[in-house]
Each structure stands twice: as structure tokens, then as C-alpha cells.
Design a protein around this motif. Structure first.
Motif, PDB file in Angstrom:
ATOM      1  N   LEU A   1      12.246   3.639 -11.904  1.00  0.00           N
ATOM      2  CA  LEU A   1      12.089   3.611 -13.360  1.00  0.00           C
ATOM      3  C   LEU A   1      11.007   2.630 -13.793  1.00  0.00           C
ATOM      4  CD1 LEU A   1      12.996   4.541 -16.143  1.00  0.00           C
ATOM      5  CD2 LEU A   1      14.774   2.757 -16.085  1.00  0.00           C
ATOM      6  N   ARG A   2      10.984   1.459 -13.181  1.00  0.00           N
ATOM      7  CA  ARG A   2      10.019   0.430 -13.587  1.00  0.00           C
ATOM      8  C   ARG A   2       8.584   0.897 -13.347  1.00  0.00           C
ATOM      9  NH1 ARG A   2       7.444  -3.304 -10.518  1.00  0.00           N
ATOM     10  NH2 ARG A   2       6.600  -5.157 -11.554  1.00  0.00           N
ATOM     11  N   THR A   3       8.313   1.448 -12.170  1.00  0.00           N
ATOM     12  CA  THR A   3       6.960   1.897 -11.870  1.00  0.00           C
ATOM     13  C   THR A   3       6.588   3.131 -12.681  1.00  0.00           C
ATOM     14  OG1 THR A   3       7.829   3.095  -9.935  1.00  0.00           O
ATOM     15  CG2 THR A   3       6.875   0.915  -9.557  1.00  0.00           C
ATOM     16  N   PHE A   4       7.573   3.965 -12.989  1.00  0.00           N
ATOM     17  CA  PHE A   4       7.303   5.132 -13.835  1.00  0.00           C
ATOM     18  C   PHE A   4       6.844   4.693 -15.221  1.00  0.00           C
ATOM     19  CE2 PHE A   4       8.760   7.995 -17.180  1.00  0.00           C
ATOM     20  CZ  PHE A   4       8.103   9.171 -16.815  1.00  0.00           C
ATOM     21  N   ILE A   5       7.539   3.722 -15.793  1.00  0.00           N
ATOM     22  CA  ILE A   5       7.185   3.245 -17.139  1.00  0.00           C
ATOM     23  C   ILE A   5       5.794   2.630 -17.135  1.00  0.00           C
ATOM     24  CG2 ILE A   5       7.754   1.561 -18.920  1.00  0.00           C
ATOM     25  CD1 ILE A   5      10.711   1.974 -18.205  1.00  0.00           C
ATOM     26  N   LEU A   6       5.502   1.806 -16.131  1.00  0.00           N
ATOM     27  CA  LEU A   6       4.193   1.162 -16.059  1.00  0.00           C
ATOM     28  C   LEU A   6       3.083   2.198 -15.871  1.00  0.00           C
ATOM     29  CD1 LEU A   6       2.578  -1.469 -15.979  1.00  0.00           C
ATOM     30  CD2 LEU A   6       2.945  -1.544 -13.498  1.00  0.00           C
ATOM     31  N   SER A   7       3.318   3.144 -14.980  1.00  0.00           N
ATOM     32  CA  SER A   7       2.330   4.199 -14.748  1.00  0.00           C
ATOM     33  C   SER A   7       2.116   5.031 -16.001  1.00  0.00           C
ATOM     34  CB  SER A   7       2.788   5.095 -13.589  1.00  0.00           C
ATOM     35  OG  SER A   7       1.830   6.097 -13.309  1.00  0.00           O
TER      36      SER A   7
ATOM     37  N   PHE B   1       0.819  -1.214   0.000  1.00  0.00           N
ATOM     38  CA  PHE B   1       0.000   0.000   0.000  1.00  0.00           C
ATOM     39  C   PHE B   1       0.852   1.264   0.000  1.00  0.00           C
ATOM     40  CE2 PHE B   1      -3.016  -3.177   1.390  1.00  0.00           C
ATOM     41  CZ  PHE B   1      -4.172  -2.816   0.707  1.00  0.00           C
ATOM     42  N   LYS B   2       2.136   1.127   0.277  1.00  0.00           N
ATOM     43  CA  LYS B   2       3.021   2.290   0.229  1.00  0.00           C
ATOM     44  C   LYS B   2       3.355   2.700  -1.210  1.00  0.00           C
ATOM     45  CE  LYS B   2       5.191   1.436   4.718  1.00  0.00           C
ATOM     46  NZ  LYS B   2       6.461   1.242   5.469  1.00  0.00           N
ATOM     47  N   GLN B   3       2.962   1.864  -2.159  1.00  0.00           N
ATOM     48  CA  GLN B   3       3.235   2.169  -3.562  1.00  0.00           C
ATOM     49  C   GLN B   3       1.970   2.438  -4.366  1.00  0.00           C
ATOM     50  OE1 GLN B   3       6.732   0.543  -5.657  1.00  0.00           O
ATOM     51  NE2 GLN B   3       6.422  -1.272  -4.400  1.00  0.00           N
ATOM     52  N   VAL B   4       0.829   2.590  -3.689  1.00  0.00           N
ATOM     53  CA  VAL B   4      -0.435   2.697  -4.430  1.00  0.00           C
ATOM     54  C   VAL B   4      -0.454   3.890  -5.377  1.00  0.00           C
ATOM     55  CG1 VAL B   4      -1.872   1.456  -2.778  1.00  0.00           C
ATOM     56  CG2 VAL B   4      -1.479   3.912  -2.468  1.00  0.00           C
ATOM     57  N   ILE B   5       0.166   4.991  -4.999  1.00  0.00           N
ATOM     58  CA  ILE B   5       0.130   6.172  -5.870  1.00  0.00           C
ATOM     59  C   ILE B   5       0.887   5.922  -7.175  1.00  0.00           C
ATOM     60  CG2 ILE B   5       2.196   7.311  -4.955  1.00  0.00           C
ATOM     61  CD1 ILE B   5       0.608   9.953  -5.147  1.00  0.00           C
ATOM     62  N   ASN B   6       1.870   5.026  -7.143  1.00  0.00           N
ATOM     63  CA  ASN B   6       2.612   4.705  -8.359  1.00  0.00           C
ATOM     64  C   ASN B   6       1.776   3.916  -9.358  1.00  0.00           C
ATOM     65  OD1 ASN B   6       4.844   5.921  -7.156  1.00  0.00           O
ATOM     66  ND2 ASN B   6       5.598   3.993  -6.309  1.00  0.00           N
ATOM     67  N   TYR B   7       0.684   3.335  -8.892  1.00  0.00           N
ATOM     68  CA  TYR B   7      -0.204   2.555  -9.760  1.00  0.00           C
ATOM     69  C   TYR B   7      -1.585   3.209  -9.863  1.00  0.00           C
ATOM     70  CZ  TYR B   7       3.430  -0.958  -9.441  1.00  0.00           C
ATOM     71  OH  TYR B   7       4.641  -1.612  -9.518  1.00  0.00           O
ATOM     72  N   TRP B   8      -1.631   4.477  -9.574  1.00  0.00           N
ATOM     73  CA  TRP B   8      -2.880   5.244  -9.583  1.00  0.00           C
ATOM     74  C   TRP B   8      -3.522   5.255 -10.961  1.00  0.00           C
ATOM     75  CZ3 TRP B   8      -2.878  11.017  -7.589  1.00  0.00           C
ATOM     76  CH2 TRP B   8      -4.151  11.351  -7.130  1.00  0.00           C
TER      77      TRP B   8
END
Length: 250
Positions: free
Chosen positions: A175-181, A27-34
Motif C-alpha cells: 500500500l505504501r509504495t502504491f500510494i507513493l508511485s 533494487f528489487k523494488q525499483v519498479i515500484n518507484y519507476w
């Protein structure tokens, strides 16, 4: 899937917790998958608008479409917008702004902010032809959630884990979460909207830069309420740009 499941559980009131058994650290990464959640909320909102418009007048369909997203999200972002207006409107110091935003009561600035937000949102959606409005909603929701999620790259969290409302601090993007987002945020925008409307993305980017600069000046960071307010204001500015382009092109 745990990251996406956490985002769906956190940002909606639908029973995704029955499907996903997500450990707390995700849940600490939820904003990265918003932006992933934007596919759901944008599609439902556009679908309600399309379906209701075949039964009711357009202005009623627009209200029902707005209501559908409020029900899905539990007005999470709108609560943040009201707290943002109250805090930044009535606070004169970082400590006072953070205290006001954490207060569960709504003040004058919050009430006025919500009134003008919903009024402008209603008028903007109603100003577009039905098919364009549906496409703009499906493209704008994930796009502006992606833009809003970039706040973790621009500002630090203004509270610590103990004093935050959600009792957690969001992790910054890698970088990985940025690309996915970015993929989830940009694909609907590129695929659904004609190229002549792509300039509409300029206003939410400018809104992001303006509001994050204000946050940095006032509280030297951001909070969860700031994220909700940032998304809604970016989305509203996106609709403003689209309506302006549509009016000019027609």
C-alpha cells in the motif's frame, strides 16, 4: 531515499551511483518507484524539445528529444520492446518465448516493432503544438510508468532470480509504495494537462489490460522486457489519445 536512488541508478545511465550508495536488496523494488524516474526523463525530453525547437525546425527538435531519453536510459525500455516483439511474435510456447526474449540478438519482429514504434512516436509528437507536446511528455512519462508498474499487482514474475536477465525478481507493491508511485505518476498529469485531455488516460489503461492479459496467456507472468515494452506501448497509446482529443477539440 535508497529506493529512489536505486530506481534512478537502475533506469538511467546517469552517474547516480556516485551520489547514492544503495544496498542490493533495494533494487528489487525499483519498479515500484519507476514513476519517480519519469519526472527526470520526461522533464529532460520536454526541455530538449522546447530548447531545440528554438534553434531547429520542429521535426529535428522531436528527433533530438527522443534521442535525449534514449541516451539517459541507455535504450533500456526500447531493448525490452524489441525482445518482447521477438519473443511474442516468434515463440509458440512459454519456454520458447522466454528463451527468445533472453537472446541478445534482435530478430525481424523486433526490428519491425522498433521501426513502427519510433515512426509513430515521431509523428504523434510532431502533430501537437510545441507547448502542448512538452506538457504531454512531462505528464505522460511518469503516468505511464506508474501504470506499467502495476504489473506486479496483476501478474507474477515469469522467471526465477537465477534465470532473469537482471538476476533479481521485482517485489510486488504494498500500500505504501502504491500510494507513493501513484502520487509521482498522477500529479504531473493532473497539474500540467487541462481537464479536457484527461480522457487520454483511458487508452494506456486499456493497453495495460490488453498486454498483461496477453502475457498471462502466453507466459503466465511477466519479465523485465515485458515491463519496458508495457511502458512504451502505454505511453504511445497515451499520445494517440491526446492527439485524437486535440484533433477533435480543435
Amino acid at each position: 531515499m535508497n529506493n529512489i536512488g536505486a530506481a534512478l541508478i537502475f533506469f538511467t545511465r546517469l552517474p547516480f551511483w556516485r551520489i547514492f550508495k544503495v544496498p542490493n536488496e533495494y533494487f528489487k523494488q525499483v519498479i515500484n518507484y519507476w514513476s519517480v524516474v519519469g519526472w527526470l526523463t520526461g522533464t529532460v525530453m520536454a526541455g530538449v524539445l522546447w530548447g531545440a525547437s528554438h534553434v531547429f525546425p520542429l521535426h529535428i527538435a522531436v528527433v533530438l528529444a527522443i534521442l535525449s531519453r534514449l541516451l539517459i536510459t541507455g535504450a533500456l525500455h526500447e531493448d525490452g520492446l524489441a525482445d518482447f516483439f521477438d519473443g511474442f511474435g516468434g515463440g509458440t510456447s512459454k519456454e520458447r518465448i522466454l528463451a527468445i526474449m533472453k537472446d541478445s540478438h534482435i530478430g525481424t519482429y523486433g526490428v519491425l516493432g522498433l521501426i513502427f514504434y519510433f515512426l509513430l512516436l515521431f509523428l504523434l509528437i510532431s502533430s501537437l503544438p510545441l507547448h502542448i507536446a512538452c506538457l504531454v511528455i512531462m505528464a505522460g512519462d511518469p503516468l505511464c510508468k506508474f501504470i506499467g508498474s502495476l504489473i506486479t499487482l496483476r501478474l507474477p514474475y515469469a522467471r526465477n532470480e537465477e534465470t532473469s536477465k537482471a538476476k533479481m525478481v521485482y517485489r510486488s507493491m504494498v500500500l505504501r509504495t502504491f500510494i507513493l508511485s501513484a502520487v509521482f505518476g498522477l500529479v504531473p498529469f493532473i497539474v500540467l494537462l487541462p481537464m479536457k485531455y484527461w480522457l487520454g488516460a483511458i487508452l494506456p489503461i486499456l493497453t495495460f489490460l490488453l498486454l498483461t492479459s496477453l502475457m498471462n496467456k502466453k507466459i503466465q507472468g511477466y519479465t523485465g522486457d515485458c515491463c519496458g515494452a508495457l511502458f512504451l506501448m502505454c505511453e504511445l497509446s497515451f499520445y494517440l489519445g491526446i492527439v485524437a482529443l486535440y484533433t477533435y477539440l480543435v
